[in-house]
Structure formats: structure tokens, C-alpha cells
Design a protein around this motif. Structure first.
Motif, PDB file in Angstrom:
ATOM      1  N   THR A   1      19.941 -27.098 -48.945  1.00  0.00           N
ATOM      2  CA  THR A   1      19.327 -27.909 -47.888  1.00  0.00           C
ATOM      3  C   THR A   1      18.058 -27.214 -47.406  1.00  0.00           C
ATOM      4  N   ILE A   2      16.987 -27.997 -47.265  1.00  0.00           N
ATOM      5  CA  ILE A   2      15.691 -27.466 -46.852  1.00  0.00           C
ATOM      6  C   ILE A   2      15.174 -28.273 -45.670  1.00  0.00           C
ATOM      7  N   ILE A   3      14.769 -27.576 -44.619  1.00  0.00           N
ATOM      8  CA  ILE A   3      14.141 -28.199 -43.453  1.00  0.00           C
ATOM      9  C   ILE A   3      12.741 -27.624 -43.350  1.00  0.00           C
ATOM     10  N   SER A   4      11.740 -28.489 -43.429  1.00  0.00           N
ATOM     11  CA  SER A   4      10.357 -28.023 -43.462  1.00  0.00           C
ATOM     12  C   SER A   4       9.432 -29.069 -42.856  1.00  0.00           C
ATOM     13  N   LYS A   5       8.342 -28.583 -42.235  1.00  0.00           N
ATOM     14  CA  LYS A   5       7.324 -29.500 -41.729  1.00  0.00           C
ATOM     15  C   LYS A   5       6.570 -30.161 -42.885  1.00  0.00           C
ATOM     16  N   GLU A   6       6.629 -29.525 -44.059  1.00  0.00           N
ATOM     17  CA  GLU A   6       5.982 -30.078 -45.256  1.00  0.00           C
ATOM     18  C   GLU A   6       7.016 -30.811 -46.113  1.00  0.00           C
ATOM     19  N   HIS A   7       7.803 -31.632 -45.467  1.00  0.00           N
ATOM     20  CA  HIS A   7       8.923 -32.243 -46.180  1.00  0.00           C
ATOM     21  C   HIS A   7       8.477 -33.173 -47.301  1.00  0.00           C
ATOM     22  N   ARG A   8       7.336 -33.826 -47.142  1.00  0.00           N
ATOM     23  CA  ARG A   8       6.872 -34.724 -48.209  1.00  0.00           C
ATOM     24  C   ARG A   8       6.544 -33.944 -49.479  1.00  0.00           C
ATOM     25  N   ALA A   9       5.858 -32.818 -49.319  1.00  0.00           N
ATOM     26  CA  ALA A   9       5.528 -31.993 -50.482  1.00  0.00           C
ATOM     27  C   ALA A   9       6.786 -31.373 -51.085  1.00  0.00           C
ATOM     28  N   ILE A  10       7.749 -30.993 -50.243  1.00  0.00           N
ATOM     29  CA  ILE A  10       9.006 -30.423 -50.742  1.00  0.00           C
ATOM     30  C   ILE A  10       9.775 -31.463 -51.551  1.00  0.00           C
ATOM     31  N   LYS A  11       9.822 -32.689 -51.048  1.00  0.00           N
ATOM     32  CA  LYS A  11      10.521 -33.751 -51.774  1.00  0.00           C
ATOM     33  C   LYS A  11       9.883 -33.990 -53.140  1.00  0.00           C
ATOM     34  N   ARG A  12       8.573 -34.007 -53.168  1.00  0.00           N
ATOM     35  CA  ARG A  12       7.869 -34.209 -54.451  1.00  0.00           C
ATOM     36  C   ARG A  12       8.151 -33.048 -55.401  1.00  0.00           C
ATOM     37  N   LEU A  13       8.167 -31.828 -54.868  1.00  0.00           N
ATOM     38  CA  LEU A  13       8.453 -30.657 -55.690  1.00  0.00           C
ATOM     39  C   LEU A  13       9.812 -30.771 -56.355  1.00  0.00           C
ATOM     40  N   LEU A  14      10.842 -31.106 -55.572  1.00  0.00           N
ATOM     41  CA  LEU A  14      12.198 -31.170 -56.098  1.00  0.00           C
ATOM     42  C   LEU A  14      12.374 -32.300 -57.102  1.00  0.00           C
ATOM     43  N   VAL A  15      11.818 -33.465 -56.788  1.00  0.00           N
ATOM     44  CA  VAL A  15      12.037 -34.641 -57.638  1.00  0.00           C
ATOM     45  C   VAL A  15      11.149 -34.619 -58.876  1.00  0.00           C
ATOM     46  N   VAL A  16       9.856 -34.361 -58.677  1.00  0.00           N
ATOM     47  CA  VAL A  16       8.900 -34.466 -59.788  1.00  0.00           C
ATOM     48  C   VAL A  16       8.882 -33.198 -60.636  1.00  0.00           C
ATOM     49  N   ASP A  17       8.767 -32.043 -59.977  1.00  0.00           N
ATOM     50  CA  ASP A  17       8.629 -30.794 -60.735  1.00  0.00           C
ATOM     51  C   ASP A  17       9.955 -30.282 -61.294  1.00  0.00           C
ATOM     52  N   PHE A  18      11.038 -30.400 -60.479  1.00  0.00           N
ATOM     53  CA  PHE A  18      12.331 -29.878 -60.924  1.00  0.00           C
ATOM     54  C   PHE A  18      13.259 -30.969 -61.469  1.00  0.00           C
ATOM     55  N   GLY A  19      12.891 -32.222 -61.301  1.00  0.00           N
ATOM     56  CA  GLY A  19      13.709 -33.311 -61.828  1.00  0.00           C
ATOM     57  C   GLY A  19      15.053 -33.475 -61.170  1.00  0.00           C
ATOM     58  N   LYS A  20      15.138 -33.144 -59.879  1.00  0.00           N
ATOM     59  CA  LYS A  20      16.393 -33.232 -59.155  1.00  0.00           C
ATOM     60  C   LYS A  20      16.445 -34.500 -58.302  1.00  0.00           C
ATOM     61  N   ALA A  21      17.641 -35.059 -58.168  1.00  0.00           N
ATOM     62  CA  ALA A  21      17.856 -36.143 -57.209  1.00  0.00           C
ATOM     63  C   ALA A  21      18.070 -35.519 -55.830  1.00  0.00           C
ATOM     64  N   ILE A  22      17.606 -36.187 -54.802  1.00  0.00           N
ATOM     65  CA  ILE A  22      17.723 -35.642 -53.447  1.00  0.00           C
ATOM     66  C   ILE A  22      18.331 -36.681 -52.508  1.00  0.00           C
ATOM     67  N   SER A  23      18.882 -36.193 -51.413  1.00  0.00           N
ATOM     68  CA  SER A  23      19.298 -37.032 -50.291  1.00  0.00           C
ATOM     69  C   SER A  23      18.514 -36.567 -49.073  1.00  0.00           C
ATOM     70  N   VAL A  24      18.127 -37.520 -48.225  1.00  0.00           N
ATOM     71  CA  VAL A  24      17.294 -37.196 -47.075  1.00  0.00           C
ATOM     72  C   VAL A  24      17.973 -37.679 -45.800  1.00  0.00           C
ATOM     73  N   TYR A  25      18.135 -36.759 -44.849  1.00  0.00           N
ATOM     74  CA  TYR A  25      18.669 -37.092 -43.536  1.00  0.00           C
ATOM     75  C   TYR A  25      17.524 -37.063 -42.523  1.00  0.00           C
ATOM     76  N   LYS A  26      17.510 -38.014 -41.633  1.00  0.00           N
ATOM     77  CA  LYS A  26      16.506 -38.026 -40.577  1.00  0.00           C
ATOM     78  C   LYS A  26      16.985 -37.136 -39.432  1.00  0.00           C
ATOM     79  N   GLY A  27      16.127 -36.201 -39.034  1.00  0.00           N
ATOM     80  CA  GLY A  27      16.528 -35.273 -37.989  1.00  0.00           C
ATOM     81  C   GLY A  27      15.366 -34.804 -37.153  1.00  0.00           C
ATOM     82  N   GLU A  28      15.599 -33.775 -36.394  1.00  0.00           N
ATOM     83  CA  GLU A  28      14.580 -33.175 -35.538  1.00  0.00           C
ATOM     84  C   GLU A  28      14.606 -31.665 -35.736  1.00  0.00           C
ATOM     85  N   ARG A  29      13.428 -31.054 -35.660  1.00  0.00           N
ATOM     86  CA  ARG A  29      13.329 -29.607 -35.689  1.00  0.00           C
ATOM     87  C   ARG A  29      12.640 -29.150 -34.411  1.00  0.00           C
ATOM     88  N   GLY A  30      12.846 -27.910 -34.094  1.00  0.00           N
ATOM     89  CA  GLY A  30      12.305 -27.378 -32.845  1.00  0.00           C
ATOM     90  C   GLY A  30      13.427 -26.777 -32.018  1.00  0.00           C
TER      91      GLY A  30
END
Length: 296
Positions: free
Chosen positions: A207-236
Motif C-alpha cells: 500500500t502506497i500513500i503519496s501526494k503524487e498518487h497519479r504518477a504512482i498509479k501510472r508507474l505500477l500499472v504501466v511500468d510494472f504491469g500490476k493491477a491496483i485498487s484505489v481507496y479514497k482517503g485523506e492524508r495529513g
């Protein structure tokens, strides 16, 4: 409706891969027992440990004890898990007993540390390969599961208590030193069987929580070929700025142990302050992921 536990999957029982794993597992178990443990009265817990302990109190051959002590487990396996599993387990136990009776291996070493480490290693290989084949050669875990239903203790606690009693019996019959070495045997066997069953590709939730979540999602799906699940949350909600918060996507993916480090490094290059946490998981099914080997 027919009870699926009573159905016998003969195709699974006579699957060549399942048979091969069972034969390999029984072979390694015989090597571990005859070549290291039995001649030195070292135990590994479970039914095999109980059988070795019982040979110290009687003149009964260990082959008969292995079958005798596994009978309650086999009955529970048939009733609680299924006939297919029960048949596979019975075949594995009988093969182990026959191997211990008809094959004779001279002890490989008299060094107690080597006996404990390699005895546990070969027993762990045996247990793991038989499990990969769909059966078992040691019924203590199923006995623990059954007892759990009758008491308020977890199966892990029950197994720990039973193994503790076996180790105490070893201390009484063979001495404290042998009992302590038996703990090392048990630990080595447990870890080895885990690796054989799960492999280096044991699935883990990252599980990864990051302000750069869009880039992280692209990294996992496009570069590593992994399926992901996304939960809507808050950080801070930091101690010195509790009122500061931001909407974010919490990204979760299923990975193998060999992939975790590379993914964490790649994600850290995008966001050095990204928050990671890893969870071990027992089973994955469905969805889109890499297919792993397993037994039927």
C-alpha cells in the motif's frame, strides 16, 4: 444438494504433478528422519516428533507409530476438509511409513548442530512438497483446527501447546540438550516448509500513500504491469498541524516478495516522502495478477 466434501476428484488425486510432489516430499522426509533425526532422537514437533518420542518409550517401529498417530487427523481430514484431501493425505502417510520401514539410510553426521539444521531442512522440504501435492504427512495442524472449534483457543495456540508438550517429553526422555536442539529442528522445518509451499513468490499487499498518487498509479500499472485498487482517503493530521489535510488516493497492489524492493525504490524516486506499508496475505484469488504454481 450433494455435499462437495464427499465428492472424490480422482483427476486431482492421480494428477502427475500432485503424485510427483508427494513422492519427492516423502523422499525428503525419509532422508531427514533416517539420516539425521531418528538415530539421534531429535524431534521436530507434530506427529513425526510424537512418533520419534514414542519410540523412546517402546520398541514399536516408527512406521507403525506414524500411521497410528495420524489416524485421528486422517478421520478429521475426511470429515472436515474433504474426501479428496483425505485420500491424498492417507496415501502420503502410508508412503512415508513404507519408506521408513523398507529403506535404510545411514546417519550422515554426528554433529548435533548439523543434525538439527539439516534434519529440520529435509523434514521441512518433505512437508512442503507433500502440501504442494495436495496432502500432508503431519496432522497436527488439522487436529489443532478441530480442537479450536471445541475450545476458546486459536489453532496456533493449540499447536504451540501440543508441540510444547512434545518438547517437554523429549526433555524428560532424552535430556534437556536434545530438547533444545529439537526446538531448532522445529523452527528450521517450519521455515523451510513455508518457503516450499509459498515460494519466493508469496503474495504480499503493498500500500502506497503519496501526494503524487497519479504518477504512482501510472508507474505500477504501466511500468510494472500490476493491477491496483484505489481507496479514497485523506492524508495529513500531523501532530503539529492537525487541521491540515488533503484528499488523496490510497493505492494498493498485490506483489511478490521479489518485486517489493524494486517498486518501493521506483516510487521513492517519484515521491521521496511517500508512505509505504506491507502486509502478508494468506491467499489471493480472482482479479488480474500473475498466475502462480500450486496444487489442485
Amino acid at each position: 444438494m450433494m455435499n462437495t466434501k464427499k465428492k472424490i476428484n480422482w483427476k486431482s488425486i492421480f494428477n502427475p504433478k500432485s503424485i510427483l510432489f508427494t513422492l519427492i516430499g516423502v523422499f525428503f522426509a525419509v532422508v531427514g528422519l533416517q539420516g539425521f533425526m531418528v538415530p539421534n532422537n531429535f524431534l521436530d514437533g507434530g506427529v513425526t516428533g510424537l512418533s520419534i518420542l514414542a519410540t523412546g518409550f517402546s520398541n514399536i517401529h516408527i512406521s507403525f507409530l506414524l500411521v497410528f498417530f495420524n489416524i485421528p487427523f486422517l478421520i478429521i481430514g475426511f470429515r472436515k476438509i474433504g474426501y479428496t484431501f483425505g485420500i491424498k493425505a492417507t496415501i502420503a502417510v502410508i508412503l512415508l511409513a513404507l519408506g521408513m520401514y523398507f529403506f535404510h539410510i545411514q546417519p550422515f553426521t554426528t554433529d548435533k548442530v548439523l543434525i538439527a539444521v539439516f534434519g529440520g531442512f529435509f523434514i521441512g522440504l518433505g512437508i512442503g512438497f507433500v502440501i504442494r501435492g495436495g496432502g500432508v504427512i503431519d496432522g497436527l495442524e488439522v487436529i489443532g483446527y478441530y480442537t479450536q472449534k471445541k475450545s476458546g483457543f486459536s489453532s496456533g495456540e493449540i499447536i504451540l501447546v501440543l508441540n510444547t508438550l512434545i518438547i517437554l517429553g523429549a526433555a524428560y526422555e532424552f535430556g534437556i540438550e536434545t530438547a533444545m536442539y529439537s526446538i531448532l529442528v522445529y523452527f528450521t522445518a517450519m521455515k523451510t516448509s513455508d518457503y516450499v509451499v509459498d515460494g519466493f513468490e508469496e503474495y504480499t499487499a503493498l500500500t502506497i500513500i503519496s501526494k503524487e498518487h497519479r504518477a504512482i498509479k501510472r508507474l505500477l500499472v504501466v511500468d510494472f504491469g500490476k493491477a491496483i485498487s484505489v481507496y479514497k482517503g485523506e492524508r495529513g493530521y500531523l501532530p503539529k498541524s492537525f487541521d491540515v489535510k488533503f484528499d488523496c488516493d490510497i493505492i494498493m497492489t498485490i506483489v511478490t516478495r521479489l518485486e517489493i524492493h524494486r517498486m518501493k525504490e521506483a516510487a521513492a524516486e517519484i515521491d521521496p516522502n511517500a508512505f509505504f506499508y506491507v502486509q502478508s496475505i494468506k491467499e489471493v484469488k480472482g482479479g488480474v495478477m500473475k498466475k502462480r504454481a500450486g496444487h489442485d
